[in-house]
Design a protein around this motif. Structure first.
Motif, PDB file in Angstrom:
ATOM      1  N   THR A  26       1.001  -1.545  -0.446  1.00  0.00           N
ATOM      2  CA  THR A  26      -0.014  -0.381   0.153  1.00  0.00           C
ATOM      3  C   THR A  26       0.797   1.376   0.643  1.00  0.00           C
ATOM      4  O   THR A  26       0.615   2.375  -0.675  1.00  0.00           O
ATOM      5  CB  THR A  26      -1.079   0.005   1.595  1.00  0.00           C
ATOM      6  N   GLY A  27       2.092   1.508   0.732  1.00  0.00           N
ATOM      7  CA  GLY A  27       3.253   2.196   0.310  1.00  0.00           C
ATOM      8  C   GLY A  27       3.737   2.238  -0.557  1.00  0.00           C
ATOM      9  O   GLY A  27       3.754   3.982  -0.805  1.00  0.00           O
ATOM     10  N   LEU A  28       4.019   1.538  -1.151  1.00  0.00           N
ATOM     11  CA  LEU A  28       4.029   2.265  -2.763  1.00  0.00           C
ATOM     12  C   LEU A  28       3.381   2.277  -4.074  1.00  0.00           C
ATOM     13  O   LEU A  28       3.390   3.193  -4.618  1.00  0.00           O
ATOM     14  CB  LEU A  28       4.997   0.135  -2.915  1.00  0.00           C
ATOM     15  N   HIS A  29       2.146   2.061  -3.210  1.00  0.00           N
ATOM     16  CA  HIS A  29       1.000   2.899  -4.416  1.00  0.00           C
ATOM     17  C   HIS A  29       0.895   3.840  -3.858  1.00  0.00           C
ATOM     18  O   HIS A  29       1.301   4.993  -4.534  1.00  0.00           O
ATOM     19  CB  HIS A  29      -0.361   1.680  -4.022  1.00  0.00           C
ATOM     20  N   PHE A  30       0.690   4.235  -2.924  1.00  0.00           N
ATOM     21  CA  PHE A  30       0.947   6.131  -2.381  1.00  0.00           C
ATOM     22  C   PHE A  30       2.156   6.587  -2.864  1.00  0.00           C
ATOM     23  O   PHE A  30       1.974   7.712  -3.884  1.00  0.00           O
ATOM     24  CB  PHE A  30       0.725   6.035  -1.151  1.00  0.00           C
ATOM     25  N   ALA A  31       3.662   6.216  -2.831  1.00  0.00           N
ATOM     26  CA  ALA A  31       4.432   6.545  -3.498  1.00  0.00           C
ATOM     27  C   ALA A  31       4.486   6.643  -5.342  1.00  0.00           C
ATOM     28  O   ALA A  31       4.639   8.055  -5.985  1.00  0.00           O
ATOM     29  CB  ALA A  31       5.828   5.431  -3.161  1.00  0.00           C
ATOM     30  N   THR A  32       3.765   5.239  -5.975  1.00  0.00           N
ATOM     31  CA  THR A  32       3.632   6.066  -7.771  1.00  0.00           C
ATOM     32  C   THR A  32       2.522   7.308  -7.458  1.00  0.00           C
ATOM     33  O   THR A  32       2.413   7.149  -8.711  1.00  0.00           O
ATOM     34  CB  THR A  32       3.289   4.677  -8.005  1.00  0.00           C
ATOM     35  N   THR A  33       1.677   7.230  -6.618  1.00  0.00           N
ATOM     36  CA  THR A  33       0.037   7.764  -6.351  1.00  0.00           C
ATOM     37  C   THR A  33       1.432  10.141  -6.545  1.00  0.00           C
ATOM     38  O   THR A  33       0.736  10.198  -7.375  1.00  0.00           O
ATOM     39  CB  THR A  33      -0.474   7.508  -5.771  1.00  0.00           C
ATOM     40  N   THR A  34       1.709   9.604  -5.315  1.00  0.00           N
ATOM     41  CA  THR A  34       2.699  11.092  -5.517  1.00  0.00           C
ATOM     42  C   THR A  34       3.404  11.724  -7.020  1.00  0.00           C
ATOM     43  O   THR A  34       3.152  12.269  -7.418  1.00  0.00           O
ATOM     44  CB  THR A  34       3.580  10.536  -3.639  1.00  0.00           C
ATOM     45  N   LEU A  35       3.822  10.031  -7.495  1.00  0.00           N
ATOM     46  CA  LEU A  35       5.514  10.361  -8.208  1.00  0.00           C
ATOM     47  C   LEU A  35       4.351  10.477  -9.129  1.00  0.00           C
ATOM     48  O   LEU A  35       4.465  11.844 -10.420  1.00  0.00           O
ATOM     49  CB  LEU A  35       5.953   9.642  -8.477  1.00  0.00           C
ATOM     50  N   LEU A  36       2.577  10.052  -9.800  1.00  0.00           N
ATOM     51  CA  LEU A  36       2.204  10.902 -10.725  1.00  0.00           C
ATOM     52  C   LEU A  36       1.525  12.177 -10.258  1.00  0.00           C
ATOM     53  O   LEU A  36       1.564  13.433 -11.175  1.00  0.00           O
ATOM     54  CB  LEU A  36       0.754   9.992 -10.802  1.00  0.00           C
ATOM     55  N   THR A  37       1.670  12.201  -9.209  1.00  0.00           N
ATOM     56  CA  THR A  37       0.630  14.184  -8.945  1.00  0.00           C
ATOM     57  C   THR A  37       1.684  14.727  -9.208  1.00  0.00           C
ATOM     58  O   THR A  37       1.167  16.201  -9.559  1.00  0.00           O
ATOM     59  CB  THR A  37      -0.225  13.803  -7.368  1.00  0.00           C
ATOM     60  N   ILE A  38       3.019  14.767  -9.115  1.00  0.00           N
ATOM     61  CA  ILE A  38       4.167  15.563  -9.295  1.00  0.00           C
ATOM     62  C   ILE A  38       4.237  15.716 -10.369  1.00  0.00           C
ATOM     63  O   ILE A  38       4.078  17.305 -10.981  1.00  0.00           O
ATOM     64  CB  ILE A  38       5.399  15.302  -8.577  1.00  0.00           C
TER      65      ILE A  38
END
Length: 387
Positions: free
Chosen positions: A48-60
């Motif tokens: 789940t942490g990796l999911h949010f890290a990937t989502t963070t990258l997309l939002t950036i």
């Protein structure tokens, strides 16, 4: 654009939002089920942490490209949201570990009544009789499908209470923050995803070790398992975003009720792709009851008032609300007929964001300890919600 065309456009976007949510949610469930049940990657919190890290990258990236505009979210609100969301993830993991699968499912079903309670108390919602009865039918149908053995113990009950309330509060807060601060789904996710990614990646390995007695750093990574992890993270961006758009456009209660369609689809696809030994008359009857309840709920929502509610008022800081033209307006019409004011995805600059934000749900329930025995139940739950 005429009012009829606007209504048709809104209905089409609403339908697209739900479809996007269902497709990405069911897709990530099947990928995670293969990853965890087939390849033994049972580190759900870390994933789940990796999911949010990937989502963070997309939002950036999207912010850099100009698709996400600068916005503000008070630190206190961000911390409360992350607290609710992370307690939801941890609570679901621990609840599944300490409770029987049957009791875990009952606890998960209780999120709908809790979400209703929060809306009644905090937003002064009044539900119509048809809405209440249709919700009861949905709960009955899903219970018939999924609840088997039920055993109760004190620490399991405590874990279930924490999981249910934190998940319900997190989902309520998604809608609250979007309405209160006029945030789009991408904007809100841009604020919350980095904090969740950092906190879950720090805590996840230790929590997963406690739950599974396995260390994520000693897992035997293979090309195929890494490919599935990357695929899971990619789809998770969609599931996270679509959860936010669906809750933002509707409510946490509607999201929970109609979200059980994903449970039905996951059970059906599970029987198709992973064997039919669990398919029996009880499950089929439960599915029929649940789908009938969802149809009833949809009709109650359409024929009564938006959401099947008689009145809903967002009363958050009266004076401040008046200054910001509509943040505290009633979101549902009352008996005299004032119209719901919801963000219009079709006007100008917001269109791309509103469409793209139609993408979410794993993070919320991507938090379960999985074993071969309860892989199906985990798969159903790994998406609901947030997560």
């Amino acid at each position: 654009m005429s009012s009829t065309n606007k209504a048709d456009t809104k209905a089409a976007i609403d339908a697209a939002s739900w479809m996007f949510n269902i497709v990405t949610s069911v897709g990530i469930i099947l990928v995670n089920k293969a990853l965890m049940a087939t390849y033994g990657f049972s580190f759900a919190t870390t994933l789940t942490g990796l999911h949010f890290a990937t989502t963070t990258l997309l939002t950036i990236i999207l912010r850099w490209l100009g698709y996400i505009q600068a916005s503000q979210l008070p630190l206190s609100e961000l911390l409360k949201f992350v607290l609710f969301a992370n307690f939801s993830i941890v609570g679901m993991n621990v609840s599944l570990m300490w409770n029987s699968v049957g009791f875990y499912q009952i606890a998960k079903l209780s999120m709908i009544p809790v979400s209703c309670f929060l809306e009644v108390v905090l937003d002064k919602v009044r539900y119509s009789r048809d809405t209440k009865l249709s919700i009861a039918v949905v709960l009955l149908g899903v219970a018939v499908c999924t609840v088997t053995d039920v055993s109760v113990n004190a620490k399991g009950v405590i874990a279930a209470v924490v999981a249910v309330w934190s998940t319900s509060l997190q989902q309520y807060y998604v809608h609250f923050l979007q309405q209160r601060y006029s945030l789009g789904s991408f904007n809100l996710l841009g604020h919350t995803a980095p904090a969740q990614a950092v906190s879950l990646l720090l805590v996840g390995p230790f929590l997963d070790y406690w739950l599974t007695e396995k260390r994520v750093d000693t897992y035997a990574y293979s090309f195929t398992s890494v490919l599935f992890i990357i695929l899971s993270c990619s789809i998770a961006v969609g599931t996270n975003l679509s959860q936010f758009i669906c809750i933002g456009r509707f409510t946490a209660v509607s999201f929970q009720v109609l979200g059980h369609m994903k449970t039905i689809l996951v059970l059906t696809l599970g029987f198709i792709f992973f064997g039919k030994e669990g398919l029996n008359l009880q499950v089929i009857v439960g599915m029929i009851i649940a789908v009938a309840g969802m149809i009833w709920y949809g009709n109650a929502k359409a024929s009564s008032k938006p959401g099947g509610k008689e009145r809903r008022s967002l009363s958050m800081n009266g004076n401040k609300a008046q200054k910001h033209d509509g943040l505290s307006k009633s979101t549902e019409v009352d008996d005299k007929g004032s119209n719901t004011q919801k963000p219009d995805c079709t006007d100008g600059s917001g269109s791309m964001q509103e469409f793209l934000k139609c993408v979410i749900c794993i993070a919320d329930h991507q938090k379960l300890k999985v074993s071969q025995v309860n892989a199906d139940i985990w798969a159903n739950s790994v998406v609901e919600a947030m997560i």
